[in-house]
Design a protein around this motif. Structure first.
Motif: not given
Length: 579
Positions: A471, A473, A517, A521, A524
């Protein structure tokens, strides 16, 4: 970048000052419940787009997302019905990396950005804009200790293709000190009066991790300061800025983010004074959105050992961890690369590869080991692949000593990251945070001046990261560029340069992943996936309403989508006149 010497403003001093009018919280009378309906409601859950018909909000949280009829059956009291009128609702945006206080600073000083964010196209126009600002802002100059200040010039966009010098800035004033900050935030130019006040002359040596540029074939400073030479100068300039001015700067910074749909923002590479300022505003209930501070571990280590970090907000503020900066900027040709720049800076040879902010790998290892030992999340600024190698090595070393844990270290910028380094990020649980807006602002410059076509096409390799099951960002690094959320999404999807050239077409991703993003994410990355990032029952009602759906408009129109409203925990904190 931060005002480094503001740690002289102690928390007790700041709290004792009047705060009225600095940062405002919404005055809206909160309805017990709000029901959103009548347009696309994009939940951002899962790896493919999911929509619901209605969203029910109560007491600042989402209590239901689904069919409107079912939502209405759950209303306990009188609800406020909000018809989206075919506009799009989704989770509000989360700022993965920027410098919110400096965004406010930019609002107060001369705007030296090139188009489309300003009007400076050459050194003559820079001098003209700065001179006009000087005439119109004597009070600001007085509060800034007599300094004439500007922000945002970019030598890549100046017709002369060079930095303004001390002699150029003497045209603005010979009697008052002048400083203009480069758009990257890693360089600046000052006039001769400023050089004198800063005690920089031909006998001044370059500081560790920085450069004082010189006139050709001479040791005489030409006015251009790089990296630590600049940061030291800033600390000297702003040591006596009044606290009430800092509060005004903070308020202006927050306003810029809220207008762009952000409800979680970052104070990256903070110092003690700036961190305590945000903490003071929080204690006075003056923060309308969440602010997360990451003090610089190299300058704020003692402070962090006393203060520590937290994953819980105290009135919309928390210290999230620490920041470490390992190199400079590729557009400023100070990022640390393993391969030489295509065209080196003036006075450098053809093998010039930039330079590290911290030369000693063992010193970097010690900083990262300390952070892991203390449980501080680490954000590492690394643009060049040599700097990225240094950080990866430090994380490996600290992990071997401290053991594996859920740390979510973030590699900020990751501009020239190689594919083999992405594999190592995956193994070490490091999240890449990309700066895809570089493709627009400096894509042409990277192709022609810094990296060359092949390396430039691979900057911010979002598609490759996804293929490797990483993932990522996205961030805007404001005030390096303004916090324009829709331009961030546009650049991540389209990768168009200023000349409309597609830079790295194979690294383009879908609008949905671009939105992930800065929502799911990004939550997260902050350890906040349980409370933010998707429209899920039980999460905070942090919401944004967009004029159009980024998933259904033509990709090249994404940048033109307007933010119509921003909600923080169910309260309306911004509305556009179009709404």
């Amino acid at each position: 970048m931060t005002f480094k010497n503001l740690n002289k403003l102690t928390l007790a001093t700041i709290i004792g000052l009047a705060l009225s009018g600095c940062v405002t919280t919404p005055n809206e009378t909160v309805s017990a419940e709000k029901l959103f309906y009548g347009g696309p409601i994009l939940t951002m859950e899962g790896m493919t787009p999911e929509y619901v018909e209605a969203l029910l909000v109560k007491d600042g949280k989402i209590v239901y997302a689904g069919p409107k009829k079912q939502a209405e059956s759950l209303i306990e009291a009188r609800a406020q019905y909000i018809d989206l009128k075919n506009r799009t609702l989704l989770p509000s945006f989360i700022d993965a990396h920027s410098h919110v206080n400096m965004v406010g600073f930019h609002q107060m000083v001369a705007n030296l950005y090139p188009a489309p964010d300003g009007q400076v196209s050459d050194i003559d126009s820079l001098v003209q804009v700065l001179t006009q600002w000087k005439k119109q802002n004597p009070q600001v100059i007085e509060t800034m200790g007599g300094w004439i200040l500007g922000n945002g010039y970019d030598d890549a966009q100046l017709s002369e293709q060079r930095h303004p010098t001390a002699t150029d800035l003497d045209r603005v004033s010979k009697d008052q000190p002048v400083m203009v900050l480069h758009q990257s935030g890693h360089l600046a130019s000052v006039n001769h009066k400023a050089l004198a006040l800063l005690k920089i002359d031909q006998n001044t040596t370059n500081p560790a991790g920085g450069v004082i540029r010189r006139e050709a074939n001479s040791n005489v400073p030409n006015g251009v300061l790089e990296e630590s030479a600049l940061f030291t100068a800033i600390g000297s300039i702003f040591k006596d800025v009044p606290a009430e001015v800092m509060f005004e700067i903070a308020r202006k910074g927050l306003d810029a983010y809220v207008k762009n749909g952000f409800t979680t923002v970052q104070e990256g590479r903070a110092d003690q004074g700036t961190t305590e300022m945000w903490q003071a505003l929080a204690k006075q209930n003056q923060l309308p959105i969440d602010v997360v501070s990451y003090p610089d571990i190299t300058t704020s280590q003692d402070y962090m050992l006393k203060q520590g970090s937290s994953r819980q907000y105290d009135q919309h503020f928390r210290i999230g961890g620490v920041k470490i900066s390992l190199d400079g900027s590729p557009q400023g040709k100070t990022a640390w690369l393993t391969q030489a720049y295509v065209i080196p800076p003036e006075g450098k040879d053809q093998n010039y590869k930039g330079y590290p902010a911290i030369k000693d790998d063992q010193q970097v290892n010690q900083y990262i080991n300390l952070a892991f030992e203390q449980g501080w999340q680490v954000l590492a600024h690394a643009n060049g692949d040599a700097a990225i190698d240094q950080f990866i090595g430090a994380v490996k070393d600290a992990t071997a000593k401290q053991g594996k844990a859920d740390r979510r270290s973030a590699l900020i910028h990751s501009q020239t990251i190689r594919d083999d380094q992405l594999d190592q990020l995956k193994a070490l649980d490091i999240i890449p945070s990309f700066f895809s807006l570089h493709t627009y602002y400096w894509g042409d410059w990277h192709r022609q001046q810094t990296l060359g076509e092949t390396r430039a096409a691979h900057i911010s390799p979002t598609a490759t990261a996804l293929k490797k099951n990483l993932i990522f960002t996205e961030h805007h690094d404001a005030p390096v560029v303004p916090p324009h959320s829709m331009m961030m999404i546009d650049a991540t999807v389209n990768r168009l340069t200023r000349t409309n050239y597609v830079l790295g077409k194979n690294e383009r991703v879908s609008p949905y992943f671009a939105l992930k993003s800065i929502t799911d994410w990004a939550a997260y990355q902050y350890f906040e996936e349980q409370t933010k990032g998707t429209l899920t029952k039980g999460k905070l009602a942090d919401l944004v309403i967009l004029e159009h759906n980024p998933l259904t408009v033509p990709n090249r129109n994404i940048k033109d989508i307007q933010i119509l409203a921003t909600y923080k925990e169910g309260q309306l904190i911004y509305t556009n006149s179009k709404n």
